[in-house]
Design a protein around this motif. Sequence first.
Motif, short mmCIF file in Angstrom:
data_model
loop_
_atom_site.label_atom_id
_atom_site.label_comp_id
_atom_site.label_asym_id
_atom_site.label_seq_id
_atom_site.Cartn_x
_atom_site.Cartn_y
_atom_site.Cartn_z
N SER A 100 53.51 30.48 45.06
CA SER A 100 52.08 30.74 45.21
C SER A 100 51.55 31.14 43.83
O SER A 100 52.30 31.67 43.00
N THR A 101 50.28 30.90 43.59
CA THR A 101 49.69 31.12 42.28
C THR A 101 48.79 32.34 42.28
O THR A 101 47.91 32.47 43.12
N VAL A 102 49.04 33.24 41.31
CA VAL A 102 48.21 34.44 41.12
C VAL A 102 47.26 34.15 39.97
O VAL A 102 47.68 33.74 38.89
N ASN A 103 45.98 34.37 40.20
CA ASN A 103 44.94 34.18 39.19
C ASN A 103 44.86 35.45 38.32
O ASN A 103 44.42 36.49 38.77
N LEU A 104 45.30 35.34 37.08
CA LEU A 104 45.28 36.49 36.16
C LEU A 104 44.12 36.44 35.18
O LEU A 104 43.88 37.42 34.47
N GLY A 105 43.40 35.31 35.11
CA GLY A 105 42.44 35.17 34.04
C GLY A 105 41.01 34.89 34.42
O GLY A 105 40.11 35.27 33.70
N TYR A 106 40.77 34.21 35.53
CA TYR A 106 39.40 33.84 35.86
C TYR A 106 38.80 34.87 36.80
O TYR A 106 39.29 35.10 37.89
N PRO A 107 37.72 35.54 36.40
CA PRO A 107 37.10 36.57 37.24
C PRO A 107 36.30 35.93 38.36
O PRO A 107 36.13 34.71 38.43
N ASN A 108 35.78 36.78 39.24
CA ASN A 108 34.97 36.31 40.36
C ASN A 108 33.56 35.91 39.95
O ASN A 108 32.84 35.31 40.72
N ASP A 109 33.14 36.27 38.74
CA ASP A 109 31.76 35.95 38.36
C ASP A 109 31.63 34.45 38.07
O ASP A 109 32.61 33.76 37.83
N PRO A 110 30.42 33.92 38.12
CA PRO A 110 30.22 32.47 38.00
C PRO A 110 30.35 31.90 36.59
O PRO A 110 30.25 30.70 36.41
N SER A 111 30.59 32.72 35.57
CA SER A 111 30.61 32.20 34.20
C SER A 111 31.77 31.25 33.95
O SER A 111 31.67 30.34 33.12
N GLY A 112 32.88 31.45 34.68
CA GLY A 112 34.04 30.60 34.45
C GLY A 112 34.80 30.96 33.18
O GLY A 112 35.77 30.31 32.83
N GLU A 113 34.36 31.99 32.49
CA GLU A 113 34.99 32.40 31.24
C GLU A 113 36.31 33.11 31.53
O GLU A 113 36.41 33.91 32.46
N ILE A 114 37.34 32.80 30.75
CA ILE A 114 38.64 33.43 30.94
C ILE A 114 38.58 34.86 30.42
O ILE A 114 38.21 35.10 29.28
N GLN A 115 38.93 35.80 31.29
CA GLN A 115 38.95 37.22 30.94
C GLN A 115 40.25 37.79 31.49
O GLN A 115 40.34 38.11 32.67
N PRO A 116 41.29 37.89 30.66
CA PRO A 116 42.58 38.40 31.15
C PRO A 116 42.45 39.79 31.75
O PRO A 116 41.62 40.59 31.32
N LEU A 117 43.29 40.06 32.74
CA LEU A 117 43.33 41.41 33.31
C LEU A 117 43.74 42.41 32.24
O LEU A 117 44.62 42.13 31.42
N ALA A 118 43.15 43.57 32.27
CA ALA A 118 43.51 44.64 31.34
C ALA A 118 44.86 45.22 31.76
O ALA A 118 45.22 45.16 32.93
N PRO A 119 45.61 45.77 30.82
CA PRO A 119 46.86 46.43 31.19
C PRO A 119 46.61 47.51 32.24
O PRO A 119 45.60 48.21 32.20
N GLY A 120 47.53 47.60 33.20
CA GLY A 120 47.39 48.61 34.24
C GLY A 120 48.10 48.23 35.51
O GLY A 120 48.83 47.24 35.57
N SER A 121 47.88 49.02 36.55
CA SER A 121 48.49 48.81 37.86
C SER A 121 47.50 48.11 38.78
O SER A 121 46.32 48.47 38.82
N TYR A 122 48.00 47.14 39.54
CA TYR A 122 47.19 46.36 40.47
C TYR A 122 47.99 46.14 41.75
O TYR A 122 49.19 46.40 41.78
N GLN A 123 47.32 45.65 42.76
CA GLN A 123 47.99 45.26 43.99
C GLN A 123 47.71 43.78 44.24
O GLN A 123 46.62 43.29 43.93
N LEU A 124 48.70 43.11 44.82
CA LEU A 124 48.53 41.73 45.25
C LEU A 124 48.50 41.69 46.77
O LEU A 124 49.25 42.41 47.43
N TYR A 125 47.63 40.83 47.28
CA TYR A 125 47.57 40.54 48.71
C TYR A 125 47.67 39.03 48.87
O TYR A 125 47.15 38.29 48.02
N ALA A 126 48.29 38.61 49.95
CA ALA A 126 48.41 37.18 50.24
C ALA A 126 47.73 36.89 51.58
O ALA A 126 47.79 37.70 52.50
N VAL A 127 47.09 35.73 51.66
CA VAL A 127 46.52 35.25 52.91
C VAL A 127 46.85 33.77 53.00
O VAL A 127 46.66 33.02 52.02
N GLN A 128 47.36 33.36 54.14
CA GLN A 128 47.66 31.93 54.31
C GLN A 128 47.26 31.50 55.72
O GLN A 128 47.53 32.19 56.70
#
Length: 155
Positions: A100-128
Amino acid sequence: MGPNDGERRRPPPVGPPQDDAPLLITASIPKVPISVTDSFLKIDTQLTNITDSPLELVTMRDGADMYVVKDDVVLRGPGGKRPAGAIFTLAPGTSRTYKSTVNLGYPNDPSGEIQPLAPGSYQLYAVQRFIPWPPEGDPNLAFYVRGGPWDIQVG
């Protein structure tokens, strides 16, 4: 958190959970901090049939929709997928591993500009989403399986 950090909502933002889902979804999360060198990261996800019956299902070939979340805010939705399905059968108690592919660079905003995640702690959720095969023409037979949260570190 800035204005491009997503909108506040409980992850994952699709369909209600089904307590009686016949599958369990798990993920192999890297134990070391992830270094964001690309916009996407492939991880192993696994489906397990937790029923006493064989399951024949159709689902997206490209794996689960993965959501990156911090403080209950979805920062990254799933990456793009080809609309191609896969049919598979799972015997009772058996599992199927796939990517499965995790999106680390493209934000939810409509610009489509690549914005890497900042260093830190995150959670992943999966839906299928799954549909029993053959579908017998009833769209209400489709169901969602959710997984997570799984903790990840971005370095």
